[in-house]
Enzyme design. Structure first.
Site, PDB file in Angstrom:
ATOM      1  N   GLU A 207      37.611  36.643  40.063  1.00 44.41           N
ATOM      2  CA  GLU A 207      37.983  35.776  38.636  1.00 44.41           C
ATOM      3  C   GLU A 207      39.976  35.539  38.758  1.00 44.41           C
ATOM      4  O   GLU A 207      40.843  35.754  38.246  1.00 44.41           O
ATOM      5  CB  GLU A 207      38.659  38.012  38.328  1.00 44.41           C
ATOM      6  CG  GLU A 207      37.350  38.207  37.480  1.00 44.41           C
ATOM      7  CD  GLU A 207      37.131  39.356  37.007  1.00 44.41           C
ATOM      8  OE1 GLU A 207      38.572  39.988  36.375  1.00 44.41           O
ATOM      9  OE2 GLU A 207      36.044  40.052  36.611  1.00 44.41           O
ATOM     10  N   GLU A 329      29.434  41.449  38.373  1.00 48.61           N
ATOM     11  CA  GLU A 329      30.020  41.350  38.385  1.00 48.61           C
ATOM     12  C   GLU A 329      29.350  42.228  36.739  1.00 48.61           C
ATOM     13  O   GLU A 329      29.767  40.733  36.185  1.00 48.61           O
ATOM     14  CB  GLU A 329      31.688  42.203  38.134  1.00 48.61           C
ATOM     15  CG  GLU A 329      32.515  41.784  39.700  1.00 48.61           C
ATOM     16  CD  GLU A 329      34.106  42.118  38.635  1.00 48.61           C
ATOM     17  OE1 GLU A 329      33.984  42.590  37.704  1.00 48.61           O
ATOM     18  OE2 GLU A 329      34.722  41.839  40.348  1.00 48.61           O
TER      19      GLU A 329
END
Length: 528
Positions: A207, A329
């Site tokens: 991320e 995720e």
């Protein structure tokens, strides 16, 4: 009734829909309004459904690692070398294929040398992302990789780009995987591991558009090229290097990273959570009615949109699909349970989450030519967890039971299918009531998994079997009367799969009465 026309719809299963043929089948079979109709093509090969689509994720967050997976060898909780024995047994029972660690946001502030050597000499560090609690580093590289060996799971490590260096990443890979006579390999030996581990999957950052550094895609791409250059392969260990991909359907991030990184990566990640509410006002995990049932399940279909957008950008650079998409995720993100700290992301897990998981896994099946791995968040005590613990008590969630039921799809051959489904409508909106997937395993058994999201109505499915000469059908079902049915530590087996007898075979057709609010898995025995 919804008829899926797009070849990447989760309903059509990538066959070219023969609308006239299906309508003719409806007429010939006397299908009523509200019935579903379909066809399974057992004579076609839809590619392998990799077991890695059923992957998991463990972050240093809340009670996932400490007071979850890891209790330490001195704990009164029964353990195997410090790992909770009941958790190890439960994860083995679902044939866990891989485990991603140490994050998540935690990965880009994790320095691997903190987690090696004698436990009493490991430094205590502040967990900057999750509550600023103290991480003792009792669970580090050896503990993680030994756990993966114990589980029979492939390790997937997320490396630190946000606050680490290329040298740090390079050294970590050598420490784990080099079998020669070097300072780092000998340090590993001194810490108790003679032979190197096999580490196939290595993420270069996490991320990085957000908690991993607030980077632009251009800047991250340049960093990726630099860091990946030093991710060497040692002693026969082959790396799959995974670049940080987009937040959901961020087309620009995917486009820039693919254009700038291109053939220098073997994978691109994708993160997509189901919220159905703004970040600051997330919905409760239980205690909801049909409005919130519908909202979450409808919102969960957004993962396929994110997959399609990302695939489109990947296809521009990699039309032969050599680079894998890693949906590493995904899952439902609700309001933290009362009494639990917000940063711990501890939430209950209900029948609604079981259906969300089943539909999501079906979507991954349909994109099996591009998706190489998917990792639900997270494995224990965090978000849409497989397992919840409280002291020495442990329970398997409804989502766990879906992963156990769907084991039959691991590494099986996907069978293309066509489907028309009635709509499930609520509040002026609608979604298809049924999601279906089919596969054939190495033993020749055909399995069909079905999700009926309708909160009230059963759906009859009449499915023509082409290339499947089935002589018997048996099944299991996960369902309950309450929309928010869930397991508790007082009643850990309140919601578990049970035998299902609502399926039959006649004249080359599978007929199923799918109960409302249900996940089904059917096994078809082909005639000898």
């Amino acid at each position: 009734m919804s008829i899926a026309r797009d070849p990447r719809s989760p309903l059509i299963h990538r066959s070219t829909l023969c609308l006239a043929g299906l309508l003719a089948l409806c007429v010939a079979s006397g299908v009523r309004a509200g019935d579903a109709v379909g066809e399974i093509h057992g004579d076609q090969d839809g590619g392998k459904i990799s077991r890695h689509l059923y992957g998991h994720f463990a972050e240093h967050l809340g009670r996932c690692i400490y007071d979850g997976i890891w209790v330490g060898e001195d704990s009164a909780v029964p353990n195997t070398h410090g790992y909770r024995t009941d958790i190890v047994e439960a994860l083995k029972a679902i044939d866990i294929p891989n485990l991603r660690w140490p994050g998540g946001c935690f990965a880009d502030d994790y320095h691997w040398r903190d987690g090696i050597g004698p436990l009493d000499q490991r430094p205590k560090r502040v967990n900057l992302h999750w509550g600023k609690v103290i991480d003792t580093n009792a669970f580090g590289t050896h503990e993680f990789l030994d756990l993966c060996e114990l589980l029979g799971a492939d390790p997937y490590i997320a490396g630190n780009v946000g606050s680490g260096t290329p040298e740090e990443m390079r050294d970590w890979i050598e420490y784990m995987t080099f079998d020669g006579d070097s300072q780092l390999a000998n340090l590993r030996r001194a810490n108790g591991r003679e032979k190197p581990w096999k580490v196939k999957y290595f993420g270069i950052g996490n991320e990085n558009w957000g908690c991993g550094g607030q980077m632009t895609p251009e800047y991250y791409s340049d960093l990726y090229r630099r860091y990946a250059t030093f991710c060497h392969e040692y002693s026969g260990n082959r790396l799959v290097r995974i670049a940080c991909g987009p937040n959901g359907a961020d087309r620009n991030w995917s486009r820039v990273v693919m254009q700038r990184v291109g053939g220098r990566t073997q994978g691109l990640s994708l993160h997509q959570y189901t919220l159905a509410a703004p970040w600051g006002d997330k919905l409760p995990a239980t205690g909801f009615g049909e409005e919130k049932w519908f909202a979450i399940l409808k919102e969960s279909l957004g993962i396929e949109h994110a997959i399609r957008v990302t695939e489109e950008e990947m296809d521009r650079v990699d039309p032969k699909k050599r680079i894998g998409l890693f949906v590493d995720e995904w899952g439902a993100w609700y309001r933290t349970e009362p009494g639990a700290p917000d940063y711990g992301l501890y939430q209950q897990n209900s029948l609604r989450d079981a259906l969300l998981a089943g539909m999501s896994l079906h979507m991954f099946h349909e994109h099996n030519d591009r998706i190489h791995m998917a990792n639900i968040a997270q494995v224990v005590n965090v978000l849409q967890a497989m397992i919840l613990t409280e002291g020495d008590k442990m329970l398997r969630t409804p989502t766990y039971h879906v992963f156990e039921m769907f084991k039959v799809h691991h590494d099986a051959t996907r069978l293309p299918l066509e489907l028309t489904s009635p709509d499930y409508a609520f509040g002026g909106e609608s979604m298809p009531a049924l999601s279906v997937s089919a596969s054939r395993d190495d033993a020749g058994k055909v399995h069909v998994s079905i999700v009926n999201v309708d909160a009230k109505a059963p759906v009859k499915l009449r499915c023509r079997l082409s290339g499947v000469d089935a002589g018997a059908v048996r099944g299991r079902v996960l369902t309950a009367q309450r929309l928010d049915a869930h397991n508790t530590f007082e009643s850990p087996d309140r919601l578990t799969p049970r035998e299902f007898d609502g399926a039959s075979l006649a004249d080359g057709e599978l007929v199923v009465e799918a109960p409302p609010r249900s996940v089904l898995v059917l096994e078809l025995d082909e005639k000898k």
